[in-house]
Design a protein around this motif. Structure first.
Motif, short mmCIF file in Angstrom:
data_model
loop_
_atom_site.label_atom_id
_atom_site.label_comp_id
_atom_site.label_asym_id
_atom_site.label_seq_id
_atom_site.Cartn_x
_atom_site.Cartn_y
_atom_site.Cartn_z
N PRO A 19 0.85 -1.19 0.00
CA PRO A 19 0.00 0.00 0.00
C PRO A 19 0.88 1.23 0.00
N MET A 20 0.51 2.22 -0.79
CA MET A 20 1.35 3.43 -0.87
C MET A 20 0.48 4.66 -0.85
N PHE A 21 0.64 5.45 0.16
CA PHE A 21 -0.06 6.73 0.21
C PHE A 21 0.98 7.82 0.41
N ASN A 22 1.10 8.70 -0.58
CA ASN A 22 2.12 9.76 -0.54
C ASN A 22 3.50 9.20 -0.23
N GLU A 23 3.89 8.22 -1.03
CA GLU A 23 5.20 7.58 -0.84
C GLU A 23 6.10 7.85 -2.04
N GLY A 24 5.95 9.06 -2.64
CA GLY A 24 6.76 9.41 -3.81
C GLY A 24 8.25 9.24 -3.57
N LYS A 25 8.68 9.49 -2.32
CA LYS A 25 10.12 9.40 -2.03
C LYS A 25 10.57 7.96 -1.82
N ASN A 26 9.61 7.04 -1.66
CA ASN A 26 9.98 5.64 -1.38
C ASN A 26 9.63 4.67 -2.50
N ALA A 27 8.66 5.09 -3.35
CA ALA A 27 8.07 4.13 -4.30
C ALA A 27 9.13 3.38 -5.12
N ARG A 28 10.01 4.15 -5.78
CA ARG A 28 10.98 3.50 -6.66
C ARG A 28 11.94 2.60 -5.87
N ARG A 29 12.49 3.18 -4.81
CA ARG A 29 13.47 2.42 -4.02
C ARG A 29 12.85 1.12 -3.50
N SER A 30 11.61 1.26 -3.03
CA SER A 30 10.93 0.11 -2.43
C SER A 30 10.66 -0.98 -3.48
N VAL A 31 10.09 -0.58 -4.63
CA VAL A 31 9.78 -1.58 -5.66
C VAL A 31 11.07 -2.21 -6.20
N GLU A 32 12.09 -1.38 -6.41
CA GLU A 32 13.34 -1.93 -6.96
C GLU A 32 13.99 -2.92 -5.98
N THR A 33 13.93 -2.60 -4.70
CA THR A 33 14.54 -3.52 -3.71
C THR A 33 13.77 -4.84 -3.67
N VAL A 34 12.44 -4.75 -3.66
CA VAL A 34 11.64 -5.98 -3.65
C VAL A 34 11.95 -6.79 -4.91
N CYS A 35 11.98 -6.10 -6.06
CA CYS A 35 12.27 -6.79 -7.34
C CYS A 35 13.59 -7.52 -7.29
N SER A 36 14.62 -6.83 -6.83
CA SER A 36 15.93 -7.47 -6.90
C SER A 36 15.98 -8.66 -5.92
N GLU A 37 15.33 -8.55 -4.76
CA GLU A 37 15.30 -9.69 -3.83
C GLU A 37 14.61 -10.90 -4.48
N LEU A 38 13.48 -10.63 -5.15
CA LEU A 38 12.73 -11.76 -5.70
C LEU A 38 13.37 -12.32 -6.96
N HIS A 39 14.00 -11.44 -7.75
CA HIS A 39 14.71 -11.95 -8.93
C HIS A 39 15.80 -12.91 -8.48
N SER A 40 16.51 -12.52 -7.42
CA SER A 40 17.62 -13.41 -7.01
C SER A 40 17.09 -14.70 -6.38
N SER A 41 15.82 -14.69 -5.93
CA SER A 41 15.28 -15.94 -5.38
C SER A 41 14.83 -16.90 -6.49
N GLY A 42 14.69 -16.37 -7.71
CA GLY A 42 14.31 -17.22 -8.85
C GLY A 42 12.82 -17.54 -8.88
N ARG A 43 12.03 -16.91 -8.05
CA ARG A 43 10.59 -17.17 -8.01
C ARG A 43 9.84 -16.22 -8.94
N SER A 44 8.73 -16.70 -9.50
CA SER A 44 7.91 -15.77 -10.28
C SER A 44 7.10 -14.93 -9.28
#
Ligand code: GTP
Ligand code: MG
Length: 332
Positions: A19-44
């Motif tokens: 959930p994101m409410f007024n998270e302009g300063k966090n949105a990118r960092r947060s999504v990118e960090t989650v993405c990189s964690e899950l990519h390295s786990s090899g899970r879809s």
């Protein structure tokens, strides 16, 4: 045969709901960090960002990210309806076999997602895994001491209300088997959704376990927490879950006070010093009546709570039976 890539996109292994409410300063960092964690786990996976009426650049940021990241889906609505509503929308939209909810400010580092998934995949897997900074083995780092004190005290009270089973009941960072959301229906719009989920899951006979986690403080953007409202709603929830905490304690205090007064009056009577028209006589009778009244409330409300839990369990049983019979019909 369908393309495995499309299959993985339509039915990913895990859905991450943020959930994101007024998270302009966090949105990118947060999504990118989650993405990189899950990519390295090899899970879809898919990442569902729920933005409802942010007034900063959250939506614009998310749209940019979604263009570059196929796993990201944005859902939302124009008016701000609260964290609970955002999570409910995210859970409904999720397509993964497992669902993880996490906040956008990276106060729980996404590297801990793999811990939750490990527990959810284990052979004796529970239905819900709660990331718990307050359980033995968990910890907090750099959290404002006042906020931490309020949160710890709140969680202690809730722990009592929930039968001393859990240490952290207010956190957003959790993992679920997707079926959990078929078995329980959620209505909360605010932060109390975290309590509603555990209370209903418990009542429905689902299993939730805690795993130690590390909670840090948000570094960017502002907290959305409305402290007085949260304290009030969490107190109400505790009394709702365990009415004995309110009515039982009140009943006991009132009855004990009336007994102390009565003993004093009896002492005066024995010494022939009692004036029966003194207001204190009436006060002690009134306190006794109020104490008995509270004890009756405690009894009745406890019965209602038990009945409510029984109803949840029955609902879940009916749902399971309906599923089994659908499967049988298809098999015939
Ligand atoms: N979509 C949506 N998200 C919300 C709303 N309220 C809070 N959130 C999000 O829910 C998550 C948790 O909110 P926070 O403000 O971090 O609250 P907290 O974690 O309890 O407290 P701090 O981390 O100490 O600020 C964040 O990702 C918020 O952006 C809301 O009304 N709508
Ligand atoms: Mg937070």
């Amino acid at each position: 045969m369908s393309d495995p890539a499309v299959q993985a996109q339509n039915f990913p292994f895990v859905s991450i709901v943020i959930p994101m409410f007024n998270e302009g300063k966090n949105a990118r960092r947060s999504v990118e960090t989650v993405c990189s964690e899950l990519h390295s786990s090899g899970r879809s996976f898919e990442i569902i960002c729920v933005d409802d009426g942010s007034t900063d650049n959250t939506r614009a940021e998310l749209e940019l990210i979604a263009q570059q990241t196929p796993e990201v889906r944005i859902i939302g609505y124009g008016i701000n309806r609260g964290r609970g509503m955002a999570l409910r929308q995210g859970f409904t939209a999720s397509r993964g076999s497992f669902v993880i909810s996490i906040d956008a400010d990276l106060s729980y580092h996404p590297r801990q997602i793999s811990e939750l998934l490990k527990r959810l995949e284990a052979p004796d897997a529970p239905d819900i895994v709660i990331a718990s900074p307050y359980m033995p083995g968990g910890k907090t780092e750099g959290v404002d001491p006042f906020r931490l004190l309020i949160s710890r005290m709140g969680n202690l009270l809730l722990r009592q209300a929930m039968g001393r089973k859990y240490y952290t009941l207010t956190g957003i960072f959790r993992g679920y088997r997707h079926e959990v959301f078929d078995y329980i229906k959620l209505y909360s719009d605010g932060k109390e959704i975290h309590l509603e989920i555990i209370a209903k899951a418990e009542a429905a006979g689902l299993q939730a376990v805690e795993v130690p986690a590390v909670l840090t403080s948000r570094r960017h953007g502002k907290s959305k927490l409305k402290l007085p409202l949260t304290v009030f709603s969490h107190l109400m929830f505790s009394f709702y879950e365990r009415p004995l905490l309110l009515f039982g304690v009140l009943g006991l205090v009132l009855t004990l006070t009336s007994l102390i007064l009565a003993s004093y009056l009896f002492y005066l009577y024995l010494n022939a010093a009692l004036n029966p028209t003194r207001p204190i006589v009436w006060l002690s009778v009134l306190l006794l009546l109020a104490g008995i009244q509270m004890a009756s409330f405690a009894f009745i409300s406890t019965q209602i709570t038990l009945l409510k839990k029984e109803l949840f369990r029955t609902q879940k049983e009916i749902l399971l039976l309906q599923r089994d019979s659908k499967k049988d019909n298809r098999g015939q």
